[in-house]
Design a protein around this motif. Structure first.
Motif, PDB file in Angstrom:
ATOM      1  N   CYS A 159       0.701  -1.116  -0.204  1.00 12.14           N
ATOM      2  CA  CYS A 159      -0.085  -0.292   0.043  1.00 12.14           C
ATOM      3  C   CYS A 159       1.269   1.136  -0.276  1.00 12.14           C
ATOM      4  O   CYS A 159       0.760   1.610  -0.671  1.00 12.14           O
ATOM      5  CB  CYS A 159      -1.019  -0.195   0.686  1.00 12.14           C
ATOM      6  SG  CYS A 159      -2.273  -1.153   0.814  1.00 12.14           S
TER       7      CYS A 159
ATOM      8  N   ALA B 115      -2.059  -7.135  -2.523  1.00 14.76           N
ATOM      9  CA  ALA B 115      -1.556  -7.274  -1.314  1.00 14.76           C
ATOM     10  C   ALA B 115      -2.051  -8.956  -1.547  1.00 14.76           C
ATOM     11  O   ALA B 115      -1.036  -9.572  -0.857  1.00 14.76           O
ATOM     12  CB  ALA B 115      -2.347  -7.093  -0.606  1.00 14.76           C
TER      13      ALA B 115
ATOM     14  N   GLY C 279      -3.834   2.062   3.303  1.00 17.25           N
ATOM     15  CA  GLY C 279      -4.409   1.550   1.656  1.00 17.25           C
ATOM     16  C   GLY C 279      -4.976   2.643   2.321  1.00 17.25           C
ATOM     17  O   GLY C 279      -4.774   3.777   1.584  1.00 17.25           O
TER      18      GLY C 279
ATOM     19  N   LEU D 269      -3.786   6.796   0.330  1.00 19.31           N
ATOM     20  CA  LEU D 269      -4.483   7.114  -0.850  1.00 19.31           C
ATOM     21  C   LEU D 269      -5.115   8.330  -0.740  1.00 19.31           C
ATOM     22  O   LEU D 269      -4.704   9.239  -1.465  1.00 19.31           O
ATOM     23  CB  LEU D 269      -5.262   5.567  -1.958  1.00 19.31           C
ATOM     24  CG  LEU D 269      -5.203   6.667  -2.861  1.00 19.31           C
ATOM     25  CD1 LEU D 269      -4.210   6.778  -3.784  1.00 19.31           C
ATOM     26  CD2 LEU D 269      -6.829   5.004  -3.587  1.00 19.31           C
TER      27      LEU D 269
ATOM     28  N   ILE E 106      -8.030   0.715  -4.857  1.00 21.59           N
ATOM     29  CA  ILE E 106      -8.274   0.135  -3.493  1.00 21.59           C
ATOM     30  C   ILE E 106      -8.699  -0.911  -3.853  1.00 21.59           C
ATOM     31  O   ILE E 106      -7.766  -1.876  -3.703  1.00 21.59           O
ATOM     32  CB  ILE E 106      -9.781   0.327  -2.864  1.00 21.59           C
ATOM     33  CG1 ILE E 106      -9.227   1.961  -2.193  1.00 21.59           C
ATOM     34  CG2 ILE E 106      -9.842  -0.144  -1.633  1.00 21.59           C
ATOM     35  CD1 ILE E 106      -7.838   2.149  -1.136  1.00 21.59           C
TER      36      ILE E 106
ATOM     37  N   MET F  39      -6.036  -2.630  -5.774  1.00 17.82           N
ATOM     38  CA  MET F  39      -4.683  -3.024  -4.634  1.00 17.82           C
ATOM     39  C   MET F  39      -5.015  -3.877  -3.577  1.00 17.82           C
ATOM     40  O   MET F  39      -3.968  -5.043  -3.772  1.00 17.82           O
ATOM     41  CB  MET F  39      -4.483  -1.885  -3.270  1.00 17.82           C
ATOM     42  CG  MET F  39      -3.070  -0.358  -3.515  1.00 17.82           C
ATOM     43  SD  MET F  39      -2.874   1.185  -2.611  1.00 17.82           S
ATOM     44  CE  MET F  39      -4.533   1.599  -2.077  1.00 17.82           C
TER      45      MET F  39
ATOM     46  N   LYS G  57      -0.167   3.199  -3.698  1.00 20.48           N
ATOM     47  CA  LYS G  57      -0.776   4.765  -2.998  1.00 20.48           C
ATOM     48  C   LYS G  57      -0.092   5.678  -4.119  1.00 20.48           C
ATOM     49  O   LYS G  57      -1.058   6.266  -4.640  1.00 20.48           O
ATOM     50  CB  LYS G  57      -1.402   5.322  -1.456  1.00 20.48           C
ATOM     51  CG  LYS G  57       0.676   5.327  -1.016  1.00 20.48           C
ATOM     52  CD  LYS G  57       0.413   6.501  -0.485  1.00 20.48           C
ATOM     53  CE  LYS G  57       1.810   7.400  -0.271  1.00 20.48           C
ATOM     54  NZ  LYS G  57       2.930   6.302  -0.100  1.00 20.48           N
TER      55      LYS G  57
ATOM     56  N   GLU H  15      -5.914  -7.839   3.634  1.00 24.39           N
ATOM     57  CA  GLU H  15      -6.969  -7.115   2.814  1.00 24.39           C
ATOM     58  C   GLU H  15      -7.641  -5.925   3.688  1.00 24.39           C
ATOM     59  O   GLU H  15      -7.977  -4.680   3.590  1.00 24.39           O
ATOM     60  CB  GLU H  15      -9.044  -6.716   2.513  1.00 24.39           C
ATOM     61  CG  GLU H  15      -8.267  -8.523   1.133  1.00 24.39           C
ATOM     62  CD  GLU H  15     -10.002  -8.684   0.754  1.00 24.39           C
ATOM     63  OE1 GLU H  15     -10.594  -8.457   1.143  1.00 24.39           O
ATOM     64  OE2 GLU H  15     -10.079  -8.963   0.139  1.00 24.39           O
TER      65      GLU H  15
ATOM     66  N   SER I 149      -5.405  -4.082   5.270  1.00 22.67           N
ATOM     67  CA  SER I 149      -3.718  -2.711   5.314  1.00 22.67           C
ATOM     68  C   SER I 149      -4.574  -2.412   4.064  1.00 22.67           C
ATOM     69  O   SER I 149      -4.065  -1.027   3.966  1.00 22.67           O
ATOM     70  CB  SER I 149      -2.743  -3.856   5.392  1.00 22.67           C
ATOM     71  OG  SER I 149      -2.231  -4.221   6.187  1.00 22.67           O
ATOM     72  N   VAL I 150      -5.372  -2.624   3.407  1.00 20.56           N
ATOM     73  CA  VAL I 150      -5.610  -2.151   1.977  1.00 20.56           C
ATOM     74  C   VAL I 150      -6.854  -0.745   2.415  1.00 20.56           C
ATOM     75  O   VAL I 150      -6.863   0.356   1.837  1.00 20.56           O
ATOM     76  CB  VAL I 150      -6.221  -2.638   0.782  1.00 20.56           C
ATOM     77  CG1 VAL I 150      -6.878  -1.848  -0.401  1.00 20.56           C
ATOM     78  CG2 VAL I 150      -4.859  -3.539   0.763  1.00 20.56           C
TER      79      VAL I 150
END
Length: 352
Positions: free
Chosen positions: A195, A244, A259, A263, A237, A240, A199, A251, A253-254
């Motif tokens: 991320c 990831a 994330g 972003l 998203i 990512m 980002k 997920e 973290s995204v």
């Protein structure tokens, strides 16, 4: 009290002086070979010319040639704050200067292609130092929405710190947490680093919508182009998450601070968003780099160019689902083939 040596006196490395000093740690700020004017200013007046703030009292500033002197034999933590393009230089300095292993927390963001796969930057740094010196360094990394200028004036900031070394992230959170800097532990090194790097890449695509708005004829009601930007943001998203999962990340973290949070912040301003705006105005990447952003380092673009061949190979081999990465493919085409960035609207949100 710990002794913290920061290698890299740019805005983010220097902003980390604030929570470190406010927690009572001794801080030694070491400039790179490109930071001489910054170190001169901090030494002379205490002010950081790019952050435009006076750094806390007690910060000791050193030139890159005095990195060994700054480290001494009492440094408890190295904060690596160079740009992603300067990682090789920083590895050289670590290898030639370290006499014993010292934990390193990376502020630097990036990913490295290697043998048809993608490595996190902490894993790459750790492996290189081990290969060249035999020393096994404990590595940690920080990710999340943190604008250096805001941290430098103690605005409320939340980040995550992650490490593969048991207990290190928690210790660093305790060392750095203040009433305005709020680090939290993450055990997802791969997801956080994915991320942190991507980002910047995806902020280019969101910024494209702003350029498209400026390029379009005025509407009868002076409407903006936020719908388009939000659709691209949501697709970013989703992509990512695909990336990831491939890296072994989560997920959480995204959609969390590393994330979605980072972003969002990156899309508000900065070089990646400005590149996107220029592409949205109709310029090619080559035209942008030859003109309005000639002297700018655009880390999202550099990441895309560095990983383009590996990402295309992974998609061709079916290790990454190409149909789930339409914005990634469009950005890679614009950055590496010098085509105009065209948003593949019909392919977005077809992953369900």
């Amino acid at each position: 009290m710990a002794v913290i040596t920061i290698l890299g006196a740019g805005v983010m490395g220097s902003a980390m002086v604030l929570p470190a000093r406010d927690k009572g740690h001794e801080v030694r700020l070491v400039g790179t070979h490109l930071d001489q004017a910054i170190i001169d200013s901090v030494t002379r007046t205490g002010r950081h010319p790019r952050l435009n703030v006076k750094l806390p009292d007690g910060v000791k500033a050193f030139t890159h040639s005095d990195f060994g002197k700054a480290l001494g034999d009492d440094t408890d933590l190295i904060l690596l704050g160079v740009s992603s393009a300067g990682v090789g230089w920083a590895i050289d300095r670590l290898c030639e200067t370290l006499k014993k292993p010292v934990p390193v927390m990376m502020i630097t963001k990036g990913l490295m292609p290697k043998d048809g796969a993608i490595l996190t930057l902490p894993d790459f740094v750790q492996a290189e130092v081990k290969r060249r010196t035999g020393m096994a360094l404990d590595l940690a990394a920080v990710g999340g929405p943190c604008i250096a200028g805001e941290l430098a004036v103690r605005r409320q900031t939340g980040v995550v710190i992650t490490s593969r070394t048991a207990g290190l992230a928690a210790k660093l959170c305790a060392w750095l947490e203040t009433d305005y800097y709020h680090p939290r532990v993450s055990d997802d090194m791969a997801g956080v680093e994915l991320c942190a790097a991507f980002k910047n890449f995806f902020a280019i695509s969101v910024g494209w919508a702003a350029g498209q708005h400026e390029k379009a004829p005025p509407s009868e009601n002076n409407a903006f182009n936020f719908n388009a930007a939000s659709v691209i943001f949501d697709q970013a998203i989703a992509e990512m998450m695909v990336l990831a999962r491939y890296m072994g990340g989560t997920e959480k973290s995204v959609w969390g601070m590393p994330g979605a949070g980072d972003l969002y912040v990156t899309c508000q301003a900065g070089r990646n968003s400005r590149l996107g705006r220029q592409l949205g105005l109709g310029l090619s990447y080559a035209e942008v780099k030859a003109g309005p952003m000639k002297d700018d380092t655009i880390e999202g673009a550099e990441l895309g160019i560095a990983l383009a061949a590996t990402l295309k190979q992974l998609m061709a081999a079916g290790k990454l689902a190409a149909a789930e990465l339409p914005v990634t493919a469009a950005l890679l085409q614009a950055l590496t083939a010098n085509d105009k960035l065209i948003m593949p609207w019909g392919k977005l949100h077809r992953y369900a």
